[in-house]
Design a protein around this motif. Structure first.
Motif, PDB file in Angstrom:
ATOM      1  N   VAL A 134       0.842  -1.197   0.000  1.00  0.00           N
ATOM      2  CA  VAL A 134       0.000   0.000   0.000  1.00  0.00           C
ATOM      3  C   VAL A 134       0.875   1.243   0.000  1.00  0.00           C
ATOM      4  O   VAL A 134       2.094   1.164   0.147  1.00  0.00           O
ATOM      5  N   GLN A 135       0.253   2.386  -0.147  1.00  0.00           N
ATOM      6  CA  GLN A 135       0.972   3.635  -0.373  1.00  0.00           C
ATOM      7  C   GLN A 135       1.975   3.970   0.726  1.00  0.00           C
ATOM      8  O   GLN A 135       3.024   4.536   0.452  1.00  0.00           O
TER       9      GLN A 135
ATOM     10  N   VAL B 238      -9.721  -6.070  -2.206  1.00  0.00           N
ATOM     11  CA  VAL B 238      -9.184  -4.724  -2.401  1.00  0.00           C
ATOM     12  C   VAL B 238      -9.709  -4.236  -3.741  1.00  0.00           C
ATOM     13  O   VAL B 238      -9.694  -4.971  -4.728  1.00  0.00           O
TER      14      VAL B 238
ATOM     15  N   THR C  76      -7.645   6.997  -4.387  1.00  0.00           N
ATOM     16  CA  THR C  76      -7.404   6.456  -3.050  1.00  0.00           C
ATOM     17  C   THR C  76      -8.456   6.910  -2.044  1.00  0.00           C
ATOM     18  O   THR C  76      -8.288   6.709  -0.854  1.00  0.00           O
TER      19      THR C  76
ATOM     20  N   SER D  87      -8.223   2.222  -0.473  1.00  0.00           N
ATOM     21  CA  SER D  87      -7.261   1.254  -1.004  1.00  0.00           C
ATOM     22  C   SER D  87      -6.226   1.981  -1.842  1.00  0.00           C
ATOM     23  O   SER D  87      -6.515   2.448  -2.923  1.00  0.00           O
TER      24      SER D  87
ATOM     25  N   VAL E  46      -3.300   0.735  -3.110  1.00  0.00           N
ATOM     26  CA  VAL E  46      -2.372  -0.316  -3.515  1.00  0.00           C
ATOM     27  C   VAL E  46      -1.398   0.266  -4.530  1.00  0.00           C
ATOM     28  O   VAL E  46      -1.805   0.854  -5.526  1.00  0.00           O
TER      29      VAL E  46
END
Length: 153
Positions: free
Chosen positions: A101-102, A114, A127, A131, A133
């Motif tokens: 994830v970020q 997700v 985002t 999520s 990702v």
């Protein structure tokens, strides 16, 4: 003249062991290639669905997203348009999937689905639904990673 031929010579044994070793090496190489192919196929199919989702988000009105999950040990990516399933990919059970994830943390599984969404005006990763990702890694003998850049999708 009587000869005593009750066995193998040392050279015969060495040749047979060398042949068995060569055959074992070839077999091991082909097995790792086959298992790596599964991860490569999963990564390529997911990448295609991500591209399709991004293009769908930018060109269609309505709710377009990609749901990623692991159910019963099998990774699945499902592409939706207006909550209707349009396309699906399911990987072999031997393919392990991790996502990042970020914030840089890595989740080991996708037990909860997700969703990937993209913004209609810019195509960047959306985002707002929580999520973020940024990478998906597929492993089965070899590892293949798909990297998503949040600013550009």
């Amino acid at each position: 003249m009587k000869t005593n031929n009750r066995g193998f010579t040392l050279i015969e044994l060495i040749v047979v062991i060398a042949i068995i070793g060569i055959m074992g090496g070839v077999l091991a190489g082909s097995i790792s290639t086959v298992s790596g192919t599964r991860a490569k196929k999963a990564a390529a199919s997911t990448d295609a669905l991500i591209s399709r989702c991004r293009m769908g988000c930018m060109s269609k009105t309505g709710k377009t997203y990609l749901a990623l999950s692991v159910t019963d040990g099998k990774y699945t990516a499902v592409y939706y348009e207006n909550d209707v399933e349009v396309d699906r990919f399911t990987a072999d059970a031997n393919v392990a999937v991790q996502y990042t994830v970020q914030d840089g943390s890595t989740a080991v599984d996708l037990s909860s689905a997700v969703q990937l969404r993209f913004k209609r005006d810019s195509g960047e990763l959306d985002t707002t639904n929580g999520s973020a990702v940024t990478a998906l890694t597929f492993t089965s003998g070899r590892s293949y990673t798909i990297t998503l850049v949040p600013d550009t999708g």
